[in-house]
Design an enzyme around this catalytic site. Sequence first.
Site, PDB file in Angstrom:
ATOM      1  N   LYS A  35      -4.618   4.373  10.790  1.00 47.90           N
ATOM      2  CA  LYS A  35      -3.910   3.232  10.183  1.00 47.90           C
ATOM      3  C   LYS A  35      -2.419   3.541  10.070  1.00 47.90           C
ATOM      4  O   LYS A  35      -2.013   4.699  10.252  1.00 47.90           O
ATOM      5  CB  LYS A  35      -4.508   2.940   8.802  1.00 47.90           C
ATOM      6  N   TYR A 237      29.216  10.337  -0.173  1.00 40.07           N
ATOM      7  CA  TYR A 237      29.188   9.463  -1.350  1.00 40.07           C
ATOM      8  C   TYR A 237      29.103  10.282  -2.625  1.00 40.07           C
ATOM      9  O   TYR A 237      28.360  11.252  -2.712  1.00 40.07           O
ATOM     10  CB  TYR A 237      27.968   8.546  -1.289  1.00 40.07           C
TER      11      TYR A 237
HETATM   12  C1  LIG Z   1      -6.657   6.459   4.638  1.00 36.63           C
HETATM   13  C2  LIG Z   1      -8.095   6.668   4.426  1.00 36.63           C
HETATM   14  C3  LIG Z   1      -8.698   7.847   4.839  1.00 36.63           C
HETATM   15  C4  LIG Z   1      -7.922   9.055   5.315  1.00 36.63           C
HETATM   16  O1  LIG Z   1      -7.375   9.680   4.160  1.00 36.63           O
HETATM   17  P1  LIG Z   1      -6.476  11.019   4.224  1.00 36.63           P
HETATM   18  O2  LIG Z   1      -6.260  11.341   2.785  1.00 36.63           O
HETATM   19  O3  LIG Z   1      -5.201  10.639   4.916  1.00 36.63           O
HETATM   20  O4  LIG Z   1      -7.244  12.036   4.953  1.00 36.63           O
HETATM   21  C5  LIG Z   1     -10.080   7.929   4.766  1.00 36.63           C
HETATM   22  N1  LIG Z   1     -10.812   6.897   4.257  1.00 36.63           N
HETATM   23  C6  LIG Z   1     -10.251   5.755   3.815  1.00 36.63           C
HETATM   24  C7  LIG Z   1     -11.102   4.679   3.274  1.00 36.63           C
HETATM   25  C8  LIG Z   1      -8.871   5.598   3.875  1.00 36.63           C
HETATM   26  O5  LIG Z   1      -8.310   4.478   3.405  1.00 36.63           O
END
Ligand SMILES: *Cc1c(COP(=O)(O)O)cnc(C)c1O
Length: 335
Positions: A35, A237
């Site tokens: 994702k 800055y």
């Molecule tokens: C994002 C996600 C993962 C992966 O999690 P990490 O902490 O990045 O390993 C696994 N399961 C779900 C449901 C997620 O939303």
Amino acid sequence: MNAALRLRLDGQALVANWRWLDARSGAAACGAAIKADGYGLGAREVMGRLAQAGCRDFFVATWDEVGSVGELPEGCALSVLHGVRDEDMGVATASNARPVLNSVAQVARWRPTGLACDVMVDTGMNRLGLSALDDVSGLHIDTLMSHLACADEDSPMNKAQAAAFRALNMPAKRRSMANSAGICLGTDYAFDLTRPGIALYGGVPREEAAGNIVQVAYPEAQVTQRRCVGAGDSIGYGATFVAERDTEVAILNIGYADGYKRAFAGTGSADGGRFPLLGRVSMDLIAIDVSTEPGVSEGDWLTLDYDLPAASHATGVSQYELLTGLGARFDRVWC
Ligand SMILES: *Cc1c(COP(=O)(O)O)cnc(C)c1O
């Protein structure tokens, strides 16, 4: 591809991280969360490389992301973690990706299709998921999932969630609970399929992964200008940095708009600590001290120090944010 910023991506490191997580998952299969465009690295590239290494199960958040990962490699499955909205139904029923159903309304929406799905059950996180007593009759469930709230800590909640998950009475081909940190907790949490994300990309969620998970993403910036800042003069800055002695400075074309956080002020560096960051992080620029290296000049490429656990510890910014924040101005270059 001629951007003035590069994200160098180590494909072998990505695969090595997946192999470690796969081994650590014991008899369970090891998937990959891709994702947020593969946590900022590029979901399509990540999926292709991991599929070649043997990964078969991939996870995105939305149907938009299904579109952008492109065609699924042979034998691979893709699950959509946020489930399915009314406005997704056309795309979802025509797709070979599966929704992860999270609510009673989503179940009602999907049931009449007769198509395969996954189901998320809430075991204590109170984010997404059905409750244990919700009716899933009539669904063709491939993978029954739950998600750990505290896997990066030694919390009693981990055991409680795993027990609640084990006690569920819902028919499914497979069960899946562990993210990266959950994999580190041990095979009691692996069930049939694990779902690592951050650790694939070099994040170290728990001590067990330290020394086993390696860096994948290396931000590289170009020197836009080199200048000498005289003793007593300031940089940037707020004039927060004042040179104690004549200082050779390189201005790099990276800033917080690229995800290089302002929290790096006082702690950031380039080239393995050789060139410390001076003063504040601007939107598009930073200054580093190159006094020790007369050879650094305009147009040179330098690698920002971006080891995720170290950078997170130094800045207080989570490893997830450090990675997913890296912006659109990078060319993503796999090597
Ligand atoms: C994002 C996600 C993962 C992966 O999690 P990490 O902490 O990045 O390993 C696994 N399961 C779900 C449901 C997620 O939303």
